[in-house]
Design an enzyme around this catalytic site. Sequence first.
Site, PDB file in Angstrom:
ATOM      1  N   HIS A  99       0.838  -1.208   0.000  1.00  0.00           N
ATOM      2  CA  HIS A  99       0.000   0.000   0.000  1.00  0.00           C
ATOM      3  C   HIS A  99       0.871   1.255   0.000  1.00  0.00           C
ATOM      4  O   HIS A  99       1.948   1.273   0.583  1.00  0.00           O
ATOM      5  CB  HIS A  99      -0.988  -0.006   1.169  1.00  0.00           C
ATOM      6  CG  HIS A  99      -0.420   0.245   2.527  1.00  0.00           C
ATOM      7  ND1 HIS A  99      -0.239   1.509   3.041  1.00  0.00           N
ATOM      8  CD2 HIS A  99      -0.005  -0.603   3.503  1.00  0.00           C
ATOM      9  CE1 HIS A  99       0.245   1.427   4.271  1.00  0.00           C
ATOM     10  NE2 HIS A  99       0.404   0.151   4.572  1.00  0.00           N
ATOM     11  N   ASP A 111       6.107   2.090   6.862  1.00  0.00           N
ATOM     12  CA  ASP A 111       4.742   1.617   6.643  1.00  0.00           C
ATOM     13  C   ASP A 111       3.989   2.623   5.790  1.00  0.00           C
ATOM     14  O   ASP A 111       3.380   3.540   6.307  1.00  0.00           O
ATOM     15  CB  ASP A 111       4.061   1.407   7.997  1.00  0.00           C
ATOM     16  CG  ASP A 111       2.639   0.945   7.865  1.00  0.00           C
ATOM     17  OD1 ASP A 111       2.239   0.546   6.760  1.00  0.00           O
ATOM     18  OD2 ASP A 111       1.905   1.009   8.868  1.00  0.00           O
ATOM     19  N   GLU A 143      -5.177   1.560   2.734  1.00  0.00           N
ATOM     20  CA  GLU A 143      -4.924   0.472   3.683  1.00  0.00           C
ATOM     21  C   GLU A 143      -5.101   0.935   5.112  1.00  0.00           C
ATOM     22  O   GLU A 143      -5.662   0.230   5.945  1.00  0.00           O
ATOM     23  CB  GLU A 143      -3.505  -0.082   3.478  1.00  0.00           C
ATOM     24  CG  GLU A 143      -3.237  -1.380   4.229  1.00  0.00           C
ATOM     25  CD  GLU A 143      -2.642  -1.179   5.612  1.00  0.00           C
ATOM     26  OE1 GLU A 143      -2.423  -2.174   6.306  1.00  0.00           O
ATOM     27  OE2 GLU A 143      -2.393  -0.017   6.024  1.00  0.00           O
ATOM     28  N   GLU A 144      -4.623   2.154   5.380  1.00  0.00           N
ATOM     29  CA  GLU A 144      -4.678   2.662   6.758  1.00  0.00           C
ATOM     30  C   GLU A 144      -6.103   2.953   7.203  1.00  0.00           C
ATOM     31  O   GLU A 144      -6.362   3.120   8.382  1.00  0.00           O
ATOM     32  CB  GLU A 144      -3.807   3.918   6.893  1.00  0.00           C
ATOM     33  CG  GLU A 144      -2.337   3.719   6.528  1.00  0.00           C
ATOM     34  CD  GLU A 144      -1.576   2.815   7.496  1.00  0.00           C
ATOM     35  OE1 GLU A 144      -2.176   2.354   8.484  1.00  0.00           O
ATOM     36  OE2 GLU A 144      -0.378   2.575   7.244  1.00  0.00           O
TER      37      GLU A 144
HETATM   38 ZN   LIG Z   1       0.476  -0.210   6.717  1.00  0.00          ZN
END
Ligand SMILES: [Zn+2]
Length: 167
Positions: A99, A111, A143-144
């Site tokens: 992502h 991330d 995604e988050e």
């Molecule tokens: Zn992530």
Amino acid sequence: MKLIHPRWKIALAAIFAICLLCHRLPAQRISVPVDTIKQRLSFYKGNDTKRETALKQLFLESGCSPANLTEQTVPSRKQPNLICLLPGATPATIIVGAHFDHADEGDGVIDNWSGASLLPSLFQILAAAPRQHTFLFIGFTGEENGLLGSDFYVKQLSPEQLTTYKQ
Ligand SMILES: [Zn+2]
């Protein structure tokens, strides 16, 4: 968030498969310079729209043709999923996903820009030699916010796609 979501186990398995494939290719055909990888990693700055633009540009730079680069609109997301197709000799397909969106609290380098920015390099490596499998390199959106991009992607797959995509 779980440490490793089942869906990402598929991605990790795919990366492992890529490593196996790389070992079978002549060394001079598989390298992406470290400086290139670092430069791609440096484009994490900015909001998710900037990251989407950067990832799209990196896919194009790495050789993914515009005809093989799809922006898949995802309901309720401003940014689409970015899908780069690398055709193989067979329709059997391996999906490699990461992502590109990030949480507001940080810069989202680990991330997950580290994963997203690596997708074009993986594409570049695999595109350098003939391959049996077809690959889909997917930069997922949202995604988050709850795996929105990858969830939408999986749910819209046809029964035929589900049988040709490796798990
Ligand atoms: Zn992530």
